[in-house]
Design an enzyme around this catalytic site. Structure first.
Site, PDB file in Angstrom:
ATOM      1  CE1 TYR A   1     -16.685  -1.618  16.063  1.00  0.00           C
ATOM      2  CE2 TYR A   1     -18.025  -0.947  14.184  1.00  0.00           C
ATOM      3  CZ  TYR A   1     -17.793  -0.956  15.547  1.00  0.00           C
ATOM      4  OH  TYR A   1     -18.674  -0.327  16.390  1.00  0.00           O
TER       5      TYR A   1
ATOM      6  CB  THR B   1     -22.282  -0.934  15.217  1.00  0.00           C
ATOM      7  OG1 THR B   1     -21.968  -0.009  14.164  1.00  0.00           O
ATOM      8  CG2 THR B   1     -21.733  -2.296  14.814  1.00  0.00           C
TER       9      THR B   1
END
Length: 353
Positions: free
Chosen positions: A173, A130
């Site tokens: 995250y 990501t």
């Protein structure tokens, strides 16, 4: 070669949005696919049924969790390749439960890596990372507002963020995905695995069940179709680049097809400057698309939110000849058509026509 093609491609998280689109494309090519998914997220059971209805026995669905190393070994052992997308995908959920976020994203990925290293070391591995591994990237003092969007003050970033940008994990995250990202990269370097990391920006398109916490473009459009008020976290001038899922699948399969050429590489994958958009600009486009004004209000910025992120896609283009084909306008139209058919009742559908 024939023996390899007869062995299935394993897609972890293959009933999720990107995973089911990759599995569908592979099966349409004639490949057998094993999908490993725990089927706990909204929409994934419907995606599983969609895959089975389209491809029958060519798609095998294994209900399991990547946190279980035995299940992972069983799935990896006979795979011709592994496409690893199973993950906890929301920054907000990582803040609510950092331990679960770590166990799924970091430990789950190590389970996949170890299964390949010990039981199937010749299998290529593609990993879904990501843009959050780069953290906030730009301080408030380094951005300027131009119309309805932010842009970097420095012209050096005109082409977007390249793979050379320093990592700066921000939020649990970001830490868990960044940990997994680096483990995949180093298993390629240290153990010689044929692994590639894809650091993705905003992917959107059909089969996406967007929520406020993840899949923001689908969430915005679905809220607009339902006439629901949107909440904008921050001021709405923040910018992302958007990539249609069909183009994302092209990139993933190009990397798989040319694994000998790109093994050990890390790539940023997104729509690039031509497909960048701010939240406010997207609301304007969706108002035109749906034919009505969209109500929205503002709330505080969320931890780790980037005021500006646009992908520099030149490395992927140079390595594989890949570039986005779907314009943002055409991509939004395809998502609009799918969401309208899937979520809006017949009377509203007629009104939208």
């Amino acid at each position: 070669m024939t023996e390899t093609l007869n062995r299935p491609v394993l897609v972890t998280g293959g009933c999720g949005f990107i995973g089911c689109n990759i599995a569908d494309r592979l099966a349409s090519r004639g490949r057998n696919v094993v999908v490993l998914d725990n089927l706990v997220r909204p929409g994934v059971r419907e995606n599983a049924q969609w895959l089975k209805s389209r491809h029958g026995e060519r798609i095998a669905i294994v209900i399991a969790d990547i946190r279980d190393p035995i299940s992972v070994i069983d799935a990896v052992r006979d795979a011709s390749a592994v496409i690893h997308l199973a993950a906890q995908v929301a920054v907000t959920d990582s803040i609510a439960d950092p331990v679960a976020d770590f166990e799924i994203n970091a430990r789950g990925t190590v389970n996949v890596l170890e299964a390949i290293r010990l039981h199937n070391p010749s299998a290529p591995l593609l990993f879904a990372s990501t843009n959050k591994v780069y953290g906030r990237l730009i301080d408030d003092t380094e951005i300027v507002r131009e119309g309805e969007r932010y842009r970097p003050a420095s012209p050096v970033l005109a082409d977007g963020i390249s793979e050379n940008a320093p990592l700066d994990f921000y939020s649990p995250y970001g830490c868990s995905k960044g940990t997994a990202d680096q483990y995949v990269r180093d298993y390629a370097r240290v153990f010689g695995l044929k692994a590639v990391v894809m650091r993705m920006s905003c992917i959107y398109g059909p089969r996406q069940f967007g929520t406020e916490d993840q899949g923001w473009i689908a969430h915005f459009l679905l809220s607009a179709l339902r006439g629901e008020r949107l909440t904008i976290y921050g001021d709405g001038y923040q910018v992302r680049d958007a990539l249609h899922v069909s183009d994302a699948v092209d990139a993933w399969l190009a990397a798989l097809d040319h694994i000998a050429l790109v093994r050990g590489r890390v790539f940023n994958l997104g729509g690039g400057p031509a497909n960048s958009i701010s939240l406010r600009e997207l609301i304007g486009l969706l108002s035109e698309l749906t034919g009505h004004e969209i109500a929205y209000s503002f709330s505080d910025w969320r931890p780790g939110d980037q005021p500006w992120y646009v992908t520099d896609t030149r490395a992927l283009h140079t390595a594989l000849g890949w570039q986005p084909k779907t314009s943002l306008q055409d991509g939004l139209l395809s998502l609009h058509q799918w969401l309208a058919l899937r979520f809006i009742d017949a009377s509203k559908r007629e009104a939208l026509a």
